[in-house]
Motif scaffolding. Structure first.
Motif, PDB file in Angstrom:
ATOM      1  N   PRO A 101       0.833  -1.216   0.000  1.00 24.05           N
ATOM      2  CA  PRO A 101       0.000   0.000   0.000  1.00 24.05           C
ATOM      3  C   PRO A 101       0.859   1.255   0.000  1.00 24.05           C
ATOM      4  O   PRO A 101       1.919   1.310   0.619  1.00 24.05           O
ATOM      5  N   THR A 110      -3.463   4.948  -0.663  1.00 26.16           N
ATOM      6  CA  THR A 110      -4.232   3.841  -0.092  1.00 26.16           C
ATOM      7  C   THR A 110      -4.413   4.017   1.410  1.00 26.16           C
ATOM      8  O   THR A 110      -5.487   3.757   1.956  1.00 26.16           O
ATOM      9  N   GLY A 137      -7.965   4.434   3.302  1.00 20.52           N
ATOM     10  CA  GLY A 137      -8.348   3.505   4.362  1.00 20.52           C
ATOM     11  C   GLY A 137      -8.675   4.211   5.662  1.00 20.52           C
ATOM     12  O   GLY A 137      -9.631   3.855   6.366  1.00 20.52           O
ATOM     13  N   PHE A 145     -13.342   1.878  -1.633  1.00 24.36           N
ATOM     14  CA  PHE A 145     -12.006   1.528  -1.167  1.00 24.36           C
ATOM     15  C   PHE A 145     -11.594   0.154  -1.688  1.00 24.36           C
ATOM     16  O   PHE A 145     -10.433  -0.049  -2.095  1.00 24.36           O
ATOM     17  N   LEU A 160     -10.577   0.572  -5.211  1.00 25.50           N
ATOM     18  CA  LEU A 160      -9.238   1.149  -5.282  1.00 25.50           C
ATOM     19  C   LEU A 160      -8.169   0.082  -5.112  1.00 25.50           C
ATOM     20  O   LEU A 160      -7.188   0.032  -5.871  1.00 25.50           O
ATOM     21  N   LEU A 161      -8.350  -0.803  -4.125  1.00 28.42           N
ATOM     22  CA  LEU A 161      -7.368  -1.852  -3.880  1.00 28.42           C
ATOM     23  C   LEU A 161      -7.273  -2.816  -5.053  1.00 28.42           C
ATOM     24  O   LEU A 161      -6.173  -3.238  -5.446  1.00 28.42           O
ATOM     25  N   ARG A 214      -5.580  -1.094  -8.068  1.00 33.87           N
ATOM     26  CA  ARG A 214      -4.143  -0.948  -7.819  1.00 33.87           C
ATOM     27  C   ARG A 214      -3.420  -2.283  -7.907  1.00 33.87           C
ATOM     28  O   ARG A 214      -2.256  -2.345  -8.317  1.00 33.87           O
TER      29      ARG A 214
END
Length: 199
Positions: A86, A90, A94, A124, A127-128, A131
């Protein structure tokens, strides 16, 4: 001691879908799990602008595609035992989600706050996943293209409603069927810069 040093493997920015050995520059295909995750992610991003269109027996296609890509990514990470470290973005995202979740302890409207926190948590997770899967510039452009292509669904609905004289009942504004006029504006202001980036 005569042992052979490990060969690190990185994603090649020149060839999407390939990995390149930093020692001998031999290109090998990505694993089937990564390939499947990539196509699921592309489909998920493509459905984002028109998640208002329900599918019979399924509901919003975005939820189904999102569940599939998140589940697939989690499975890939568990099987391979590695994931991208991360970064600061990130970490901030979070922290924002956690602070929003803590606000459930004092919010005067628990249901509305819970809905907002659920949305933040889904964003979120997206996003993870993005990525983790999107590693190269060509892949980034393809993801932007997926969103831009998806915007044509509500845009065509908006154009049809305009020529048919159908407006939003609450605001009297033209928008896509089943889409709030403000949400339609958000779709456009998101898609237009991405389209300009692809030119």
């Amino acid at each position: 001691n005569g042992s052979i040093p490990p060969i690190s493997v990185r994603v090649s920015a020149e060839t999407p879908g390939m990995m390149t050995s930093s020692k001998n520059s031999v290109e090998v295909p990505l694993t089937e799990r990564h390939s499947a995750g990539w196509y699921l992610l592309w489909l998920y991003v493509f459905t984002l602008p028109w998640d208002f269109v329900p599918l019979p027996g399924v509901g919003a296609p975005t939820r189904l595609a999102g569940l599939a890509v998140v589940s697939g990514t989690i499975l890939t990470v568990l099987v391979e035992g590695r994931f991208r470290k991360p970064d600061s973005i990130t970490a901030f995202a979070g922290a924002f989600v956690m602070l929003s979740a803590l606000s459930l302890l004092w919010t005067p409207s628990f249901s509305a706050t819970f809905q907002a926190v659920s949305t933040y948590a889904q964003l979120f997770a997206s996003l993870l996943v993005i990525r983790e899967i999107v590693r190269t510039k060509p892949q980034q452009r393809q993801i932007c293209l997926a969103f831009c292509l998806g915007t044509f669904v509500p845009i065509l609905s908006l154009i049809e409603n305009y020529f048919s004289g159908v407006t939003n009942r609450e605001m009297g504004r033209y928008t896509a069927t089943g889409v709030n006029a403000n949400a339609m504006g958000l779709i456009l202001v998101t898609g237009l810069p991405l389209a300009w980036l692809l030119v």
